[in-house]
Design a protein around this motif. Structure first.
Motif, mmCIF file in Angstrom:
data_model
loop_
_atom_site.group_PDB
_atom_site.id
_atom_site.type_symbol
_atom_site.label_atom_id
_atom_site.label_comp_id
_atom_site.label_asym_id
_atom_site.label_seq_id
_atom_site.Cartn_x
_atom_site.Cartn_y
_atom_site.Cartn_z
ATOM 1 N N ASP A 6 0.645 -1.288 0.173
ATOM 2 C CA ASP A 6 0.013 0.113 0.251
ATOM 3 C C ASP A 6 0.884 1.716 0.173
ATOM 4 O OD1 ASP A 6 -2.378 -1.540 -0.252
ATOM 5 O OD2 ASP A 6 -3.035 -1.298 1.718
ATOM 6 N N HIS A 7 2.193 1.307 0.798
ATOM 7 C CA HIS A 7 2.542 2.515 0.465
ATOM 8 C C HIS A 7 3.865 2.493 -0.668
ATOM 9 C CE1 HIS A 7 2.550 3.234 5.083
ATOM 10 N NE2 HIS A 7 3.130 2.205 4.887
ATOM 11 N N LEU A 8 3.904 1.505 -1.508
ATOM 12 C CA LEU A 8 4.287 1.329 -2.858
ATOM 13 C C LEU A 8 3.646 2.304 -3.421
ATOM 14 C CD1 LEU A 8 6.979 1.018 -3.998
ATOM 15 C CD2 LEU A 8 6.121 -1.535 -4.533
ATOM 16 N N VAL A 9 2.525 1.518 -3.611
ATOM 17 C CA VAL A 9 1.450 2.537 -4.611
ATOM 18 C C VAL A 9 1.345 3.404 -4.520
ATOM 19 C CG1 VAL A 9 -1.467 2.476 -4.863
ATOM 20 C CG2 VAL A 9 -0.368 -0.476 -4.495
ATOM 21 N N THR A 10 1.549 4.155 -2.659
ATOM 22 C CA THR A 10 1.079 5.696 -2.772
ATOM 23 C C THR A 10 2.291 6.167 -4.104
ATOM 24 O OG1 THR A 10 -0.114 5.266 -0.609
ATOM 25 C CG2 THR A 10 1.182 7.193 -1.110
ATOM 26 N N LEU A 11 3.360 5.641 -3.471
ATOM 27 C CA LEU A 11 4.736 5.839 -4.338
ATOM 28 C C LEU A 11 4.827 5.960 -5.543
ATOM 29 C CD1 LEU A 11 7.718 7.523 -4.067
ATOM 30 C CD2 LEU A 11 8.281 5.214 -3.510
ATOM 31 N N LEU A 12 4.224 4.807 -5.978
ATOM 32 C CA LEU A 12 4.300 5.079 -7.666
ATOM 33 C C LEU A 12 3.010 5.839 -8.013
ATOM 34 C CD1 LEU A 12 4.969 1.294 -7.191
ATOM 35 C CD2 LEU A 12 6.292 3.003 -7.943
ATOM 36 N N SER A 13 1.957 6.075 -7.426
ATOM 37 C CA SER A 13 1.140 7.354 -7.934
ATOM 38 C C SER A 13 1.300 8.345 -7.902
ATOM 39 C CB SER A 13 -0.315 6.150 -7.084
ATOM 40 O OG SER A 13 -0.783 5.365 -7.101
ATOM 41 N N PHE A 14 2.011 8.526 -7.151
ATOM 42 C CA PHE A 14 2.575 9.945 -7.252
ATOM 43 C C PHE A 14 3.328 10.018 -8.471
ATOM 44 C CE2 PHE A 14 6.089 13.052 -6.232
ATOM 45 C CZ PHE A 14 5.457 14.484 -5.436
ATOM 46 N N LEU A 15 4.081 8.870 -9.298
ATOM 47 C CA LEU A 15 5.190 9.088 -9.285
ATOM 48 C C LEU A 15 4.527 9.069 -10.703
ATOM 49 C CD1 LEU A 15 7.790 7.596 -7.851
ATOM 50 C CD2 LEU A 15 7.985 9.840 -8.582
ATOM 51 N N MET A 26 -1.834 -1.883 -11.194
ATOM 52 C CA MET A 26 -2.699 -2.950 -11.802
ATOM 53 C C MET A 26 -2.965 -2.767 -9.983
ATOM 54 S SD MET A 26 -2.452 -6.488 -13.486
ATOM 55 C CE MET A 26 -1.506 -7.567 -12.114
ATOM 56 N N ASN A 27 -4.192 -2.612 -9.554
ATOM 57 C CA ASN A 27 -4.142 -2.652 -8.864
ATOM 58 C C ASN A 27 -4.961 -4.081 -8.107
ATOM 59 O OD1 ASN A 27 -3.314 0.323 -6.587
ATOM 60 N ND2 ASN A 27 -4.359 0.990 -8.249
ATOM 61 N N VAL A 28 -5.729 -4.583 -8.800
ATOM 62 C CA VAL A 28 -6.065 -5.739 -8.873
ATOM 63 C C VAL A 28 -5.969 -6.822 -9.938
ATOM 64 C CG1 VAL A 28 -8.358 -7.235 -8.967
ATOM 65 C CG2 VAL A 28 -8.119 -4.667 -7.726
ATOM 66 N N PRO A 29 -5.371 -7.799 -9.856
ATOM 67 C CA PRO A 29 -4.740 -8.411 -8.842
ATOM 68 C C PRO A 29 -3.764 -8.076 -8.252
ATOM 69 C CG PRO A 29 -4.588 -10.203 -10.439
ATOM 70 C CD PRO A 29 -4.964 -8.951 -10.619
ATOM 71 N N LYS A 81 -1.715 -15.849 -11.670
ATOM 72 C CA LYS A 81 -2.875 -15.471 -11.805
ATOM 73 C C LYS A 81 -3.025 -13.891 -11.905
ATOM 74 C CE LYS A 81 -7.733 -13.563 -10.385
ATOM 75 N NZ LYS A 81 -8.829 -13.723 -9.225
ATOM 76 N N GLU A 82 -1.632 -13.512 -11.243
ATOM 77 C CA GLU A 82 -1.607 -12.303 -11.093
ATOM 78 C C GLU A 82 -0.302 -12.135 -12.893
ATOM 79 O OE1 GLU A 82 0.422 -8.278 -9.008
ATOM 80 O OE2 GLU A 82 0.867 -10.860 -7.993
ATOM 81 N N ALA A 83 0.103 -13.064 -12.872
ATOM 82 C CA ALA A 83 0.742 -12.283 -14.040
ATOM 83 C C ALA A 83 -0.169 -12.598 -15.192
ATOM 84 C CB ALA A 83 2.111 -13.616 -14.256
ATOM 85 N N ASP A 84 -0.681 -13.218 -15.832
ATOM 86 C CA ASP A 84 -1.526 -13.506 -16.637
ATOM 87 C C ASP A 84 -2.213 -12.182 -16.717
ATOM 88 O OD1 ASP A 84 -0.602 -15.933 -17.499
ATOM 89 O OD2 ASP A 84 -2.736 -17.220 -16.569
ATOM 90 N N ALA A 85 -2.984 -11.843 -15.747
ATOM 91 C CA ALA A 85 -3.505 -9.979 -15.862
ATOM 92 C C ALA A 85 -2.759 -8.774 -16.035
ATOM 93 C CB ALA A 85 -3.895 -10.130 -13.990
ATOM 94 N N PHE A 86 -1.020 -8.866 -15.463
ATOM 95 C CA PHE A 86 -0.125 -8.154 -15.454
ATOM 96 C C PHE A 86 -0.152 -8.190 -17.042
ATOM 97 C CE2 PHE A 86 3.805 -5.903 -14.719
ATOM 98 C CZ PHE A 86 3.426 -4.200 -15.097
#
Length: 186
Positions: free
Chosen positions: A128-137, A142-145, A173-178
């Motif tokens: 979640d902290h990493l998402v905050t930083l990467l969103s700022f950048l 891909m938040n799900v999954p 599942k995450e690999a295919d979704a990405f």
């Protein structure tokens, strides 16, 4: 194999880190589908504006790999409810302009996040902290999954190496979704 390049960035520099092993499991699963490269950034110095222009050689090399990549997959441990400082340092370098006329390399890049840890959190807080930083950048996250694997010790073989059991289908599942996430952005 499709012409998609995924660059994996592991948040731990330890040679046998659980997250490096997880990245290698993802690479193994994806080997016939897309190109995956796990980068080594152990020689990236601490960010210091005194050496920013020209950037150190290793920083330049990694920036070039980021530019060529179609997606970035982060594999992060959780240290004290946060992602590691070495990962933050790399992201700080990548967030800076390449030169006085060229911008940073991360904006708009598709990103996925996974993590594995011995603790119960499964790296969810660090992610979640990493998402905050990467969103700022301005990365395209891909938040799900997202994959959070707790209690890694339950998925180690007798030699102490990661052997995904119950978590393997979720990594796949995450690999295919990405891959689909990246394709939708091309």
């Amino acid at each position: 194999m499709e012409n998609i390049r995924i660059l994996a960035i592991v948040g731990s520099l330890r040679k046998d880190s659980f997250n490096l092993q997880l990245a290698k499991e993802a690479e193994k699963y994806l080997q016939d589908k897309v190109s995956v490269e796990i980068i080594d950034y152990s020689e990236v110095p601490l960010l210091n504006q005194d050496i920013e222009f020209p950037a150190p050689a290793r920083v330049k090399e990694i920036r070039e790999k980021i530019i060529k990549a179609d997606g970035i997959w982060f594999f992060t441990p959780e240290y004290n409810h946060f992602f590691p400082g070495v990962l933050k340092n790399l992201i700080d370098w990548l967030s800076r302009p390449v030169s006085e006329t060229e911008g940073a390399v991360l904006p708009g890049k598709p990103a996925a996040i996974s993590g594995i840890t011995p603790s119960m959190s499964g790296t969810a807080i660090a992610q979640d902290h990493l998402v905050t930083l990467l969103s700022f950048l301005n990365m395209d996250i891909m938040n799900v999954p997202r994959l959070t694997i707790p209690n890694v010790m339950q998925q180690l073989n007798k030699d102490g190496k990661l052997e995904l059991t119950a978590s393997a289908p979720y990594l796949e599942k995450e690999a295919d979704a990405f891959i689909a996430f990246i394709k939708n952005r091309k």
